[in-house]
Enzyme design. Structure first.
Site, PDB file in Angstrom:
ATOM      1  N   LYS A  43      -0.192  12.842-129.967  1.00 42.89           N
ATOM      2  CA  LYS A  43       1.104  13.387-129.568  1.00 42.89           C
ATOM      3  C   LYS A  43       1.672  12.729-128.310  1.00 42.89           C
ATOM      4  O   LYS A  43       2.836  12.937-127.991  1.00 42.89           O
ATOM      5  CB  LYS A  43       1.014  14.904-129.382  1.00 42.89           C
ATOM      6  CG  LYS A  43       0.479  15.662-130.575  1.00 42.89           C
ATOM      7  CD  LYS A  43       1.250  15.415-131.863  1.00 42.89           C
ATOM      8  CE  LYS A  43       2.522  16.180-131.927  1.00 42.89           C
ATOM      9  NZ  LYS A  43       3.033  16.279-133.324  1.00 42.89           N
ATOM     10  N   SER A 285      -9.317  18.728-136.503  1.00 44.02           N
ATOM     11  CA  SER A 285      -8.393  18.161-137.499  1.00 44.02           C
ATOM     12  C   SER A 285      -8.797  16.726-137.855  1.00 44.02           C
ATOM     13  O   SER A 285      -8.527  16.254-138.964  1.00 44.02           O
ATOM     14  CB  SER A 285      -6.941  18.210-137.013  1.00 44.02           C
ATOM     15  OG  SER A 285      -6.696  17.252-136.023  1.00 44.02           O
TER      16      SER A 285
HETATM   17  N1  PMP Z   1      -4.100  17.320-135.306  1.00 43.12           N
HETATM   18  C1  PMP Z   1      -3.914  17.821-134.079  1.00 43.12           C
HETATM   19  C2  PMP Z   1      -5.107  18.193-133.264  1.00 43.12           C
HETATM   20  C3  PMP Z   1      -2.608  17.991-133.594  1.00 43.12           C
HETATM   21  O1  PMP Z   1      -2.418  18.517-132.370  1.00 43.12           O
HETATM   22  C4  PMP Z   1      -1.509  17.637-134.404  1.00 43.12           C
HETATM   23  C5  PMP Z   1      -0.108  17.847-133.896  1.00 43.12           C
HETATM   24  N2  PMP Z   1       0.366  19.158-134.018  1.00 43.12           N
HETATM   25  C6  PMP Z   1      -1.750  17.120-135.686  1.00 43.12           C
HETATM   26  C7  PMP Z   1      -3.068  16.974-136.088  1.00 43.12           C
HETATM   27  C8  PMP Z   1      -0.640  16.776-136.640  1.00 43.12           C
HETATM   28  O2  PMP Z   1       0.223  15.770-136.206  1.00 43.12           O
HETATM   29  P1  PMP Z   1       1.767  15.820-136.574  1.00 43.12           P
HETATM   30  O3  PMP Z   1       2.415  16.862-135.707  1.00 43.12           O
HETATM   31  O4  PMP Z   1       2.268  14.460-136.268  1.00 43.12           O
HETATM   32  O5  PMP Z   1       1.909  16.200-137.981  1.00 43.12           O
END
Ligand code: PMP
Length: 494
Positions: A43, A285
């Site tokens: 991010k 994630s």
């Molecule tokens: N994994 C984590 C730990 C995140 O903080 C985010 C962002 N919310 C994502 C995945 C997904 O990324 P995006 O917002 O670009 O879909």
């Protein structure tokens, strides 16, 4: 570049790393390790891009407060960008995201406004909108700001393609939260590598895309309320309770070739395997995305190149289920290692320990004796302390919690190093109290002892009684004082 003008220039250009032990042999599975970004997540890319876009368009004015609703990583990236550029930042976050995130944000100078977990992602978004409207703050709108996707088309995709050095890319695997990564990378790859399959991973218990059910929307096409397939899930940062505009766009533009459901347990197990078998330390994630990529790999033709996004570092998850069964104390196996040699063992009673060197009687310093006598006579609460000792720190916490002023003599501080005066005082204290340890606390001229004796004195009501006798005002402290000890001391002090 080997030198940077500021920290923001270090964002991006994250490494693409081959997995050699976790991946099946017939494919090349590469992970894009976004924890290499300065604040440890994907991010950071978006945070810088949205702020610089708003600066350029005039939507963000000098000194104006920035606000955003975020599960954490966006906030942490924004906190870095705002700190570097000098904007105040307010982050709105649901209370169920890990406390590490809140503390990091505040450390970076941001304000954190929590919303109830029961209100989910929609609630935190509404709160951010309300605050922005009322106070005239700049709202980043990561869930529908096109810059969030564009930054990936413009940076993440060229990085991946450059690293592939012209070799074909069979599949790109990612999860989605805002959908910025999914939308932006898929858009770029469709253009420059149209044969690449785009795989979107999501929690198996919250199939907001896999269910095929459309997100309820208002007349403006904005998501309205929770998606019917949403359920609370483990993957912080993935699938909020609604399908965002950026994710919806990826669906409508048919950018997604495959949707891969991921069970929570598999996400955590894969994150751990990645740490233990590849030495790559990432969050939940990331484990989830890799699990999805391994499903893709199992079906892929020989020689296929697969790229898997790893969005953030594992250090943000110490308080979450990802670390739930990671011990703090030594487990039986570690105790056995400890016991395998004789010295420096935790389990051995002091009786079995080698005899301490004979205590050498030293003549006490007259000035140090006078100093201790005068101070104890004059000050109602005195602590002879070490500046950074954790027991001293815990005792200070109790005094602070009770609003009691304590005269602390920090024996190892610069002030008392002159002429070795701190150690001379220490010798006097050891002789008087019979205890060689520090802190030593005196209340109303009475020697109380160290930190735990102080805590017992407080628990028994002795401290309150002494303060009352001395006519000293104090605040009630009705918790267990032992909770004031640092975490690692809890088990040993109780
Ligand atoms: N994994 C984590 C730990 C995140 O903080 C985010 C962002 N919310 C994502 C995945 C997904 O990324 P995006 O917002 O670009 O879909």
């Amino acid at each position: 570049m080997t030198r940077y003008n500021n920290i923001l220039e270090t964002i991006g250009r994250t490494p693409l790393v081959r997995l050699n032990r976790l991946a099946p042999e017939h494919v090349n599975l590469y992970v894009k390790v976004e924890s290499f970004n300065p604040m440890g997540s994907v991010k950071d890319r978006m945070a810088r891009a949205i702020i610089e876009d708003a600066q350029a368009s005039g939507a963000l004015q000098p000194g104006q407060t920035v606000i955003e609703a975020t599960s954490g990583n966006t906030g942490i990236g924004l906190a870095m960008v705002c700190a570097q550029k000098g904007y105040p930042l307010v982050v709105v976050m649901a209370e169920n995201f890990s406390v590490e995130r809140r503390k990091m944000l505040r450390f970076l100078g941001a304000k954190v406004v929590l919303t109830p977990a029961s209100e989910k992602g929609t609630g935190m978004l509404k709160k951010a909108e309300e605050l922005a409207r009322q106070h005239g703050w700049f709202l980043c709108r990561q869930f529908d700001n096109p810059v969030n996707a564009r930054v990936h088309t413009q940076t993440t995709v060229p990085e991946i393609l450059a690293d592939m050095q012209g070799e074909p890319l069979y599949a790109f695997v990612t999860g989605f939260g805002t959908g910025g990564t999914l939308n932006g990378v898929a858009t770029g790859l469709r253009q420059h590598s149209p044969m690449t399959q785009i795989v979107a991973a999501e929690p198996d218990n919250a199939p907001v895309l896999g269910s095929g059910i459309a997100q309820p929307q208002d007349v403006m096409g904005n998501p309205q309320g929770s998606h019917p397939s949403f359920k609370p899930h483990l993957m912080q940062g993935w699938s909020p309770d609604f399908v965002s505009r950026l994710t919806q766009e990826a669906v409508s533009d048919q950018l997604i070739d495959q949707i891969q459901p991921v069970p929570g347990d598999a996400a955590m197990a894969t994150s751990r395997r990645l740490a233990r078998q590849e030495g790559i330390f990432v969050g939940t994630s990331s484990g989830a995305t890799l699990y999805a990529a391994l499903q893709v790999a199992a079906q892929a033709p020989a020689g296929a190149n697969i790229v898997c996004m790893l969005p953030d570092t594992g250090e943000r998850y110490l308080s979450t289920p990802l670390f739930a069964d990671i011990d703090e104390d030594m487990n039986p196996e570690e105790v056995a290692i400890s016991k395998s040699t004789q010295g420096f063992r935790f389990d051995r009673s002091s009786a079995a320990a080698p005899a301490p060197a004979a205590v050498v009687e030293v003549a006490l310093d007259a000035d140090a004796e006078a100093f201790v006598d005068e101070l104890v006579a004059k000050e109602p609460v005195v602590m002879f302390a070490l500046e950074w000792c954790e027991f001293c720190w815990s005792a200070r916490n109790l005094f602070a919690a009770m609003n009691v002023t304590c005269k602390s003599v920090d024996l190892d501080s610069v002030e008392y190093q002159n002429n070795d005066f701190g150690n001379k005082i220490r010798a006097v204290l050891a002789k008087r109290t019979g205890a060689p340890t520090i802190p030593q606390i005196y209340i109303g001229q009475q020697h109380i002892g160290g930190c735990t004796e102080l805590f017992d004195y407080q628990r028994d009501g002795g401290f309150a009684g002494a303060l009352t006798r001395m006519d000293i005002q104090y605040s009630e402290f009705d918790k267990d004082p032992y909770t004031l000890l640092p975490q690692w001391l809890h088990s040993r002090a109780s």
